[in-house]
Design a protein around this motif. Structure first.
Motif, PDB file in Angstrom:
ATOM      1  N   GLY A   1      94.906   8.190 -39.265  1.00  0.00           N
ATOM      2  CA  GLY A   1      96.338   8.151 -39.010  1.00  0.00           C
ATOM      3  C   GLY A   1      96.791   7.069 -38.060  1.00  0.00           C
ATOM      4  N   ARG A   2      95.906   6.120 -37.714  1.00  0.00           N
ATOM      5  CA  ARG A   2      96.286   5.079 -36.756  1.00  0.00           C
ATOM      6  C   ARG A   2      96.144   3.716 -37.423  1.00  0.00           C
ATOM      7  NH1 ARG A   2      96.880   5.020 -31.263  1.00  0.00           N
ATOM      8  NH2 ARG A   2      96.550   3.021 -30.216  1.00  0.00           N
ATOM      9  N   LEU A   3      97.294   3.147 -37.821  1.00  0.00           N
ATOM     10  CA  LEU A   3      97.319   1.840 -38.452  1.00  0.00           C
ATOM     11  C   LEU A   3      97.617   0.786 -37.406  1.00  0.00           C
ATOM     12  CD1 LEU A   3      99.311   2.541 -41.750  1.00  0.00           C
ATOM     13  CD2 LEU A   3      96.852   2.317 -41.465  1.00  0.00           C
ATOM     14  N   GLU A   4      96.727  -0.193 -37.320  1.00  0.00           N
ATOM     15  CA  GLU A   4      96.918  -1.280 -36.376  1.00  0.00           C
ATOM     16  C   GLU A   4      97.038  -2.632 -37.071  1.00  0.00           C
ATOM     17  OE1 GLU A   4      93.691  -1.107 -33.688  1.00  0.00           O
ATOM     18  OE2 GLU A   4      94.326   0.796 -32.770  1.00  0.00           O
ATOM     19  N   ASP A   5      96.555  -2.689 -38.339  1.00  0.00           N
ATOM     20  CA  ASP A   5      96.627  -3.942 -39.076  1.00  0.00           C
ATOM     21  C   ASP A   5      98.069  -4.139 -39.574  1.00  0.00           C
ATOM     22  OD1 ASP A   5      96.346  -6.170 -40.637  1.00  0.00           O
ATOM     23  OD2 ASP A   5      94.619  -5.429 -41.763  1.00  0.00           O
ATOM     24  N   PRO A   6      98.725  -5.257 -39.228  1.00  0.00           N
ATOM     25  CA  PRO A   6     100.113  -5.478 -39.677  1.00  0.00           C
ATOM     26  C   PRO A   6     100.254  -5.486 -41.202  1.00  0.00           C
ATOM     27  CG  PRO A   6      99.539  -7.001 -37.917  1.00  0.00           C
ATOM     28  CD  PRO A   6      98.261  -6.310 -38.306  1.00  0.00           C
TER      29      PRO A   6
ATOM     30  N   ASP B   1     105.416  10.554 -42.258  1.00  0.00           N
ATOM     31  CA  ASP B   1     106.414  10.170 -41.256  1.00  0.00           C
ATOM     32  C   ASP B   1     105.763   9.891 -39.915  1.00  0.00           C
ATOM     33  OD1 ASP B   1     108.364  10.447 -43.176  1.00  0.00           O
ATOM     34  OD2 ASP B   1     108.951  12.480 -42.567  1.00  0.00           O
ATOM     35  N   ALA B   2     104.734  10.693 -39.590  1.00  0.00           N
ATOM     36  CA  ALA B   2     104.038  10.484 -38.318  1.00  0.00           C
ATOM     37  C   ALA B   2     103.306   9.159 -38.313  1.00  0.00           C
ATOM     38  CB  ALA B   2     103.065  11.636 -38.067  1.00  0.00           C
ATOM     39  N   VAL B   3     102.645   8.840 -39.431  1.00  0.00           N
ATOM     40  CA  VAL B   3     101.922   7.569 -39.492  1.00  0.00           C
ATOM     41  C   VAL B   3     102.893   6.403 -39.413  1.00  0.00           C
ATOM     42  CG1 VAL B   3     100.502   6.114 -40.975  1.00  0.00           C
ATOM     43  CG2 VAL B   3      99.983   8.532 -40.756  1.00  0.00           C
ATOM     44  N   LEU B   4     104.020   6.478 -40.142  1.00  0.00           N
ATOM     45  CA  LEU B   4     104.993   5.403 -40.083  1.00  0.00           C
ATOM     46  C   LEU B   4     105.601   5.274 -38.699  1.00  0.00           C
ATOM     47  CD1 LEU B   4     106.820   5.972 -43.492  1.00  0.00           C
ATOM     48  CD2 LEU B   4     105.326   4.074 -42.900  1.00  0.00           C
ATOM     49  N   SER B   5     105.840   6.407 -38.044  1.00  0.00           N
ATOM     50  CA  SER B   5     106.404   6.363 -36.693  1.00  0.00           C
ATOM     51  C   SER B   5     105.408   5.760 -35.719  1.00  0.00           C
ATOM     52  CB  SER B   5     106.792   7.779 -36.260  1.00  0.00           C
ATOM     53  OG  SER B   5     107.274   7.763 -34.930  1.00  0.00           O
TER      54      SER B   5
ATOM     55  N   PHE C   1      95.876  13.738 -36.408  1.00  0.00           N
ATOM     56  CA  PHE C   1      95.842  13.431 -37.847  1.00  0.00           C
ATOM     57  C   PHE C   1      94.447  13.708 -38.369  1.00  0.00           C
ATOM     58  CE2 PHE C   1      95.668  10.885 -41.642  1.00  0.00           C
ATOM     59  CZ  PHE C   1      96.963  10.936 -42.152  1.00  0.00           C
ATOM     60  N   SER C   2      94.365  14.415 -39.502  1.00  0.00           N
ATOM     61  CA  SER C   2      93.075  14.764 -40.093  1.00  0.00           C
ATOM     62  C   SER C   2      92.970  14.108 -41.462  1.00  0.00           C
ATOM     63  CB  SER C   2      92.945  16.287 -40.222  1.00  0.00           C
ATOM     64  OG  SER C   2      91.800  16.609 -40.980  1.00  0.00           O
ATOM     65  N   ASP C   3      91.874  13.382 -41.703  1.00  0.00           N
ATOM     66  CA  ASP C   3      91.662  12.762 -43.012  1.00  0.00           C
ATOM     67  C   ASP C   3      91.600  13.805 -44.122  1.00  0.00           C
ATOM     68  OD1 ASP C   3      91.676  10.295 -41.903  1.00  0.00           O
ATOM     69  OD2 ASP C   3      89.495  10.063 -41.846  1.00  0.00           O
ATOM     70  N   HIS C   4      90.963  14.916 -43.834  1.00  0.00           N
ATOM     71  CA  HIS C   4      90.854  15.964 -44.841  1.00  0.00           C
ATOM     72  C   HIS C   4      92.225  16.517 -45.222  1.00  0.00           C
ATOM     73  CE1 HIS C   4      89.172  19.298 -47.087  1.00  0.00           C
ATOM     74  NE2 HIS C   4      89.911  20.141 -46.355  1.00  0.00           N
ATOM     75  N   THR C   5      93.056  16.756 -44.214  1.00  0.00           N
ATOM     76  CA  THR C   5      94.403  17.273 -44.487  1.00  0.00           C
ATOM     77  C   THR C   5      95.219  16.268 -45.291  1.00  0.00           C
ATOM     78  OG1 THR C   5      94.316  18.540 -42.431  1.00  0.00           O
ATOM     79  CG2 THR C   5      96.491  18.183 -43.436  1.00  0.00           C
ATOM     80  N   TRP C   6      95.136  15.001 -44.885  1.00  0.00           N
ATOM     81  CA  TRP C   6      95.873  13.952 -45.597  1.00  0.00           C
ATOM     82  C   TRP C   6      95.399  13.826 -47.055  1.00  0.00           C
ATOM     83  CZ3 TRP C   6      99.977  11.110 -45.854  1.00  0.00           C
ATOM     84  CH2 TRP C   6     100.000   9.913 -46.611  1.00  0.00           C
ATOM     85  N   HIS C   7      94.083  13.864 -47.223  1.00  0.00           N
ATOM     86  CA  HIS C   7      93.528  13.748 -48.570  1.00  0.00           C
ATOM     87  C   HIS C   7      93.959  14.932 -49.440  1.00  0.00           C
ATOM     88  CE1 HIS C   7      90.680  12.410 -51.616  1.00  0.00           C
ATOM     89  NE2 HIS C   7      90.247  13.678 -51.716  1.00  0.00           N
ATOM     90  N   ARG C   8      93.885  16.135 -48.893  1.00  0.00           N
ATOM     91  CA  ARG C   8      94.251  17.317 -49.669  1.00  0.00           C
ATOM     92  C   ARG C   8      95.739  17.326 -49.999  1.00  0.00           C
ATOM     93  NH1 ARG C   8      93.162  22.594 -46.465  1.00  0.00           N
ATOM     94  NH2 ARG C   8      95.036  21.796 -45.418  1.00  0.00           N
TER      95      ARG C   8
END
Length: 522
Positions: A200-205, A254-258, A275-282
């Motif tokens: 859930g943490r995007l740092e690459d523009p 929304d959380a990731v975009l924020s 943020f959980s990868d499993h939750t996002w994937h499911r």
């Protein structure tokens, strides 16, 4: 070749052939249009089948893209066996699409160009897979390459949908394409978020910009879907694409975009929710599965509608053909019936006219003249309709009756004239008879030879007068009466006159001789 001399059936045929040919021409044109529309709907149905084959290929490519991105990511959690299995599924789906395309007898226009572009990109899949297996390229690069192939297939799907000219097909086709684009954004967002070094943490523009653009496209395509979809399709989407997993995914996105926006602005993101990868994937798989359910319903309705339109058009063309054939048969039967009725009436009129002119009228006139028949009644022409032929028959009856009445009147006039002449002859005959009787009386008492000779001459003239009266009665049709005694006396007187002229005048014994002749004639 003069049309005025054509027979009545030919004239009737010439009158009926023009509207019949016009009706046949119009009917054939309409049937041809319906057949062409039915063929068009058949082509549309093949395009619908081709689109139905594209959806599994797009879905399998999306899954292969996800597995490839997971393998190339930092964790490398993707199972190679699963990736190889997914590539085989993509190959099978691609082969099915090729077979379906070959059965459609080729594509035309924009669809053919889009198909060539997609085929070229699909031909590069084996090389892309080798690079993924050897990890010779980055995760985002692989996602970009797979996205190009998927977007080319989506463009082909849009081009195929634009070939649906009917409003009953174009609306669902556009709505289905919009949902497929929404589905693509869901899968792309899932891959972008999974490509982050930390959950859930995007740092690459590049990833941040790609996720933001994908979210904008997703919202736009949802708006386009609601603009072209029917109210029932919108309600079906709202009832289907909902639930806890959909709401959870929306919150996570929304959380990731924020968080990405905060990092891009240089703000602290320490307060970002876990943020959980499993939750996002499911959640992403759940939303994608729900959208796929709506897509299947739309695709099935599109297939059923195209098949229904093809069947209706084919049935209408067949019904019009049968109706045209039935109408032509009915018109032909009506024309034959009317022609037979007219010809029958004309035949009866002609035969009756010839029979009257050659037999019935001469026989009636002869009978009237001979006094065998006095009635002027006639037998009517056996045409009892009230149209023109019936009126012509009644006019002929009037002419026939008038001719018989004229013959009867002439016969009556001749009969009256004959009776008058016979009456006059009989009256003259009675006077002549009286004259002969008077002359006999005078002859019997006359002693003068000269006077007696004159009386004999008068007797001879009276006898001739009586013969003329008898001849006149014979000419008038009366029978000649038998000779009377007066006639014999006249003949004897004529003979005596001839003897007297032979004797010498004043000769002796003349009177005794005449008396002897008179007594002998009587």
């Amino acid at each position: 070749m003069e049309w005025r001399n054509w027979r009545l059936p030919v004239k009737l045929g010439a009158v009926l052939v023009v509207p019949a040919l016009l009706a046949v021409a119009l009917g054939v044109v309409q049937i041809q249009r319906d057949v062409e529309r039915a063929n068009t709907y058949a082509d549309v149905q093949r395009l619908v089948k081709l689109r139905a084959g594209l959806r599994p290929l797009i879905g399998d490519l999306q899954m292969e893209r996800t597995l490839s991105a997971e393998r190339l990511s930092g964790g490398g959690s993707a199972d190679p066996a699963m990736l190889r299995q997914q590539t085989r599924r993509v190959d099978r789906a691609q082969a099915a699409v090729i077979r379906t395309t070959q059965r459609t007898h080729g594509l035309k226009g924009v669809s053919a160009n889009r198909y060539r572009d997609a085929s070229k990109l699909l031909e590069g899949l084996p090389d892309l897979r080798k690079r993924v297996t050897s990890k010779d390229l980055g995760s985002w690069t692989a996602v970009t390459e797979y996205s190009k192939v998927i977007n080319s297939l989506l463009d082909l799907d849009q081009a195929l949908g634009s070939g649906f000219g009917d409003a009953q097909l174009s609306g669902p086709a556009s709505a289905l394409y919009d949902l497929e684009m929404v589905q693509e954004q869901v899968h792309l967002q899932h891959v972008i978020v999974m490509a982050a070094p930390e959950p859930g943490r995007l740092e690459d523009p590049k990833l941040i910009r790609a996720l933001q653009e994908s979210d904008i496209r997703m919202r736009d395509k949802l708006s386009d879907f609601r603009a072209v979809a029917t109210a029932a399709d919108q309600r079906a989407y709202d009832r289907t694409v909902t639930g806890p997993e959909v709401e959870r995914r929306t919150k996570l996105l929304d959380a990731v975009l924020s968080q990405a926006g905060s990092l891009h602005a240089g703000q602290n993101s320490a307060d970002a929710p876990p943020f959980s990868d499993h939750t996002w994937h499911r959640s992403s798989e759940a939303q994608g599965s729900l959208i796929n359910t709506v897509e299947k319903r739309l695709a099935e309705r599109l297939r059923a509608t195209s098949a229904k339109l093809q069947d209706e058009t084919s049935d209408r063309a067949g019904a019009e053909s049968v109706l045209l054939f039935a109408v032509l048969l009915l018109a032909f039967a009506i024309g034959i019936a009317i022609a037979r009725h007219l010809l029958r009436s004309l035949t009866v009129l002609r035969s009756t006219a010839l029979d009257v002119a050659e037999h019935r009228l001469p026989e009636a006139v002869s009978s009237i003249r001979e006094g065998e028949a006095s009635s002027t009644s006639i037998s009517a022409v056996p045409v009892h309709t009230t149209e023109e032929f019936g009126q012509l028959a009644r006019a002929f009856d009037a002419v026939h009756g008038q001719a018989v009445r004229l013959a009867a009147e002439q016969a009556a006039l001749r009969g009256d004239l004959r009776d008058t002449l016979v009456n006059l002859s009989r009256r003259s005959q009675s006077l002549v008879d009286r004259l002969l009787r008077l002359m006999e009386q005078l002859e019997s008492h006359e002693e003068d030879p000269d006077q007696l000779a004159s009386l004999f001459k008068l007797d001879h003239l009276a006898t001739r007068m009586r013969r003329n009266n008898e001849n006149l009665m014979v000419l008038c049709g009366s029978t000649r009466p038998p000779l009377r005694a007066a006639g014999a006396a006249g003949q004897c007187a004529a003979r005596r006159g001839l003897r007297d002229r032979a004797l010498p005048p004043g000769g002796g014994g003349a009177r005794s001789h005449r008396r002897g002749d008179r007594v002998r004639c009587r």
